[in-house]
Write a protein that holds these residues in place. Structure first.
Motif, mmCIF file in Angstrom:
data_model
loop_
_atom_site.group_PDB
_atom_site.id
_atom_site.type_symbol
_atom_site.label_atom_id
_atom_site.label_comp_id
_atom_site.label_asym_id
_atom_site.label_seq_id
_atom_site.Cartn_x
_atom_site.Cartn_y
_atom_site.Cartn_z
ATOM 1 N N ALA A 44 -11.061 20.819 18.778
ATOM 2 C CA ALA A 44 -10.376 22.107 18.888
ATOM 3 C C ALA A 44 -8.880 21.928 19.127
ATOM 4 N N ALA A 45 -8.503 20.848 19.829
ATOM 5 C CA ALA A 45 -7.087 20.636 20.153
ATOM 6 C C ALA A 45 -6.241 20.437 18.903
ATOM 7 N N TYR A 46 -6.829 19.877 17.848
ATOM 8 C CA TYR A 46 -6.081 19.677 16.603
ATOM 9 C C TYR A 46 -5.656 21.005 15.977
ATOM 10 N N GLY A 47 -6.345 22.078 16.317
ATOM 11 C CA GLY A 47 -5.975 23.382 15.772
ATOM 12 C C GLY A 47 -4.814 24.028 16.489
ATOM 13 N N PHE A 48 -4.389 23.462 17.635
ATOM 14 C CA PHE A 48 -3.321 24.080 18.422
ATOM 15 C C PHE A 48 -2.071 23.216 18.544
ATOM 16 N N ALA A 49 -2.197 21.898 18.383
ATOM 17 C CA ALA A 49 -1.066 20.997 18.593
ATOM 18 C C ALA A 49 -0.991 20.006 17.436
ATOM 19 N N PRO A 50 0.156 19.355 17.241
ATOM 20 C CA PRO A 50 0.304 18.392 16.138
ATOM 21 C C PRO A 50 -0.659 17.215 16.279
ATOM 22 N N ALA A 51 -1.127 16.718 15.137
ATOM 23 C CA ALA A 51 -2.030 15.566 15.143
ATOM 24 C C ALA A 51 -1.343 14.317 15.674
ATOM 25 N N SER A 52 -0.032 14.207 15.445
ATOM 26 C CA SER A 52 0.714 13.050 15.930
ATOM 27 C C SER A 52 0.805 13.026 17.445
ATOM 28 N N LEU A 53 0.509 14.137 18.123
ATOM 29 C CA LEU A 53 0.480 14.179 19.584
ATOM 30 C C LEU A 53 -0.933 14.041 20.127
ATOM 31 N N ILE A 54 -1.908 14.674 19.500
ATOM 32 C CA ILE A 54 -3.281 14.661 20.020
ATOM 33 C C ILE A 54 -3.860 13.248 19.990
ATOM 34 N N ALA A 55 -3.607 12.497 18.931
ATOM 35 C CA ALA A 55 -4.181 11.153 18.816
ATOM 36 C C ALA A 55 -3.698 10.199 19.918
ATOM 37 N N PRO A 56 -2.386 10.115 20.216
ATOM 38 C CA PRO A 56 -1.979 9.218 21.301
ATOM 39 C C PRO A 56 -2.493 9.619 22.667
ATOM 40 N N LEU A 57 -2.843 10.898 22.857
ATOM 41 C CA LEU A 57 -3.371 11.323 24.154
ATOM 42 C C LEU A 57 -4.741 10.723 24.448
ATOM 43 N N GLY A 58 -5.279 9.971 23.494
ATOM 44 C CA GLY A 58 -6.533 9.253 23.754
ATOM 45 C C GLY A 58 -6.413 8.233 24.859
ATOM 46 N N CYS A 59 -5.181 7.833 25.197
ATOM 47 C CA CYS A 59 -4.993 6.886 26.304
ATOM 48 C C CYS A 59 -5.423 7.498 27.627
ATOM 49 N N VAL A 60 -5.479 8.834 27.712
ATOM 50 C CA VAL A 60 -5.947 9.494 28.933
ATOM 51 C C VAL A 60 -7.398 9.119 29.214
ATOM 52 N N SER A 61 -8.192 8.988 28.163
ATOM 53 C CA SER A 61 -9.599 8.606 28.327
ATOM 54 C C SER A 61 -9.716 7.202 28.909
ATOM 55 N N VAL A 62 -8.882 6.277 28.449
ATOM 56 C CA VAL A 62 -8.924 4.906 28.964
ATOM 57 C C VAL A 62 -8.513 4.868 30.432
ATOM 58 N N MET A 63 -7.450 5.614 30.781
ATOM 59 C CA MET A 63 -6.991 5.649 32.170
ATOM 60 C C MET A 63 -8.048 6.272 33.081
ATOM 61 N N ALA A 64 -8.599 7.408 32.670
ATOM 62 C CA ALA A 64 -9.597 8.082 33.496
ATOM 63 C C ALA A 64 -10.848 7.234 33.650
ATOM 64 N N SER A 65 -11.239 6.534 32.597
ATOM 65 C CA SER A 65 -12.422 5.671 32.673
ATOM 66 C C SER A 65 -12.219 4.542 33.676
ATOM 67 N N ALA A 66 -11.012 3.957 33.700
ATOM 68 C CA ALA A 66 -10.725 2.892 34.662
ATOM 69 C C ALA A 66 -10.765 3.418 36.093
ATOM 70 N N ILE A 67 -10.216 4.615 36.323
ATOM 71 C CA ILE A 67 -10.215 5.195 37.665
ATOM 72 C C ILE A 67 -11.630 5.524 38.128
ATOM 73 N N ILE A 68 -12.412 6.131 37.241
ATOM 74 C CA ILE A 68 -13.780 6.508 37.603
ATOM 75 C C ILE A 68 -14.639 5.275 37.869
ATOM 76 N N SER A 69 -14.466 4.231 37.070
ATOM 77 C CA SER A 69 -15.256 3.014 37.274
ATOM 78 C C SER A 69 -14.939 2.361 38.621
ATOM 79 N N VAL A 70 -13.692 2.495 39.086
ATOM 80 C CA VAL A 70 -13.324 1.939 40.396
ATOM 81 C C VAL A 70 -13.901 2.787 41.526
ATOM 82 N N LEU A 71 -13.837 4.123 41.382
ATOM 83 C CA LEU A 71 -14.269 5.007 42.465
ATOM 84 C C LEU A 71 -15.783 5.096 42.595
ATOM 85 N N PHE A 72 -16.471 5.156 41.470
ATOM 86 C CA PHE A 72 -17.907 5.432 41.509
ATOM 87 C C PHE A 72 -18.772 4.219 41.164
#
Length: 361
Positions: A85-113
């Motif tokens: 859905a995000a591709y329908g509201f923002a440029p594709a050149s921005l949505i794709a690099p935001l995938g790094c948020v998933s890597v960061m959040a996964s590292a934080i969650i793996s440490v906490l839980f």
């Protein structure tokens, strides 16, 4: 005397005049949806990982019988739907690099839980990824385009996209020949195949998502054949992309596949957005430089976070623990001495096998 202009130029200007606007709320909505989707994906991956660990410790039932694993799958579906859905509201050149948020959040969650150890590379990589994300959001093109069927048709028939598509098809055929016929199993070859397919996936996903968004707003776009053409391209490219990605995960370690796939996918998505949707048109040179610098920081951050991640230890099923052999109170010492050349090597396993054969004879 009126100024003369080509019909194609007039059509392009008319289309862009109808669909271009600069609503900050729509742009921000796409960013928020993408970030939330990536966080949900990271949560789902850690839930599935925890379900795998728990089932392997119990050793009773397969992982797909676990309710927790299916909850993780459901969350992943919701997260991917958010990215779609995000591709329908923002440029594709921005949505794709935001995938790094998933890597960061996964590292934080793996440490906490999951109680994984925090490494210095995690802290440095997270800092770089956060800084890169800030630069991406700040300097990315802020102009939002309403994706209509007529616009997609115009973009698909433009000469620069046809040239880009020709180069991509030739490159894909060469890489596929090397991979299948010449048996070149290098990770760069496999991940380039994934990236070339990913560029078509990004183009089609943004087209389908944008046309659905316009349909929901009241401008029906589902009656045009280009919508269903893009759906076919989206499904086909996704299927083959997953196929090659799974083959890469079987041949190479995840610590290699994850950062390389993120870099190649992001680069292909940015190029696809620039070539097909002309997202960098009119963007200042400073914005382009800072945007690319933000991508570089995100690449480095993901590489540091994914590098040498701890693996789930699984018991080797080819060997039976020495204290659990039925009918034997003790066994002979078959493990070599620690200071010998064969300690911990393949020869040690061969010695174990020979000892077992001698006992059977």
């Amino acid at each position: 005397m009126a100024n003369s202009s080509s019909p194609q130029t007039s059509t392009a200007q008319a289309l862009r005049a109808e669909i271009l606007e600069n609503p900050f709320q729509t742009y921000l909505l796409g960013i928020v949806i993408s970030i939330c989707g990536n966080v949900l994906i990271s949560i789902s991956l850690n839930i599935q990982k925890y379900a795998h660990v728990r089932q392997s410790q119990r050793g009773s039932r397969p992982y797909y019988t676990s309710l927790m694993w299916w909850c993780g799958v459901l969350l992943m579906g919701i997260g991917e739907l958010g990215n779609f859905a995000a591709y329908g509201f923002a440029p594709a050149s921005l949505i794709a690099p935001l995938g790094c948020v998933s890597v960061m959040a996964s590292a934080i969650i793996s440490v906490l839980f999951l109680k994984e150890t925090v490494r210095a590379s995690d802290i440095v990589g997270g800092s770089l990824a956060i800084t890169g994300t800030y630069l991406l959001v700040t300097f990315a093109p802020h102009t939002t385009t309403h994706i209509t069927a007529h616009l997609v048709q115009y973009y698909a028939m433009s000469w620069h996209f046809l040239l880009y598509l020709f180069v991509e098809v030739v490159a894909f055929c060469i890489l596929l020949y090397l991979y299948k016929r010449r048996n070149v199993k290098h990770i760069v070859v496999v991940m380039l195949l994934v990236a070339l397919l990913a560029s078509l996936t990004v183009i089609s996903v943004k087209a389908v998502s944008g046309m659905i968004t316009e349909t929901i707003k009241g401008q029906l776009q589902l009656i045009y054949p280009i919508f269903y053409v893009m759906v076919v391209v989206m499904v086909t490219s996704c299927a083959f992309q997953i196929k090659f990605l799974n083959q890469a995960m079987k041949m190479f370690d995840a610590t290699e596949v994850v950062p390389i796939n993120f870099v190649f996918f992001t680069a292909s998505a940015i190029v696809a957005g620039i070539v097909f949707y002309q997202e960098f048109e009119g963007l200042a040179l400073l914005n382009i430089f800072m945007f690319l610098f933000g991508c570089l920081l995100s690449f480095l951050g993901v590489f540091l976070i994914a590098r040498n991640r701890p693996k789930i230890k699984q018991q080797d099923r080819n060997f039976i623990a020495m204290d659990r052999i039925p009918g034997r109170r003790h066994t002979d010492k078959v493990q070599p001495e620690e200071k010998t050349q064969t300690y911990g090597s393949l020869a040690a396993k061969l010695m174990c096998n020979r000892a077992g054969q001698a006992d059977d004879s």
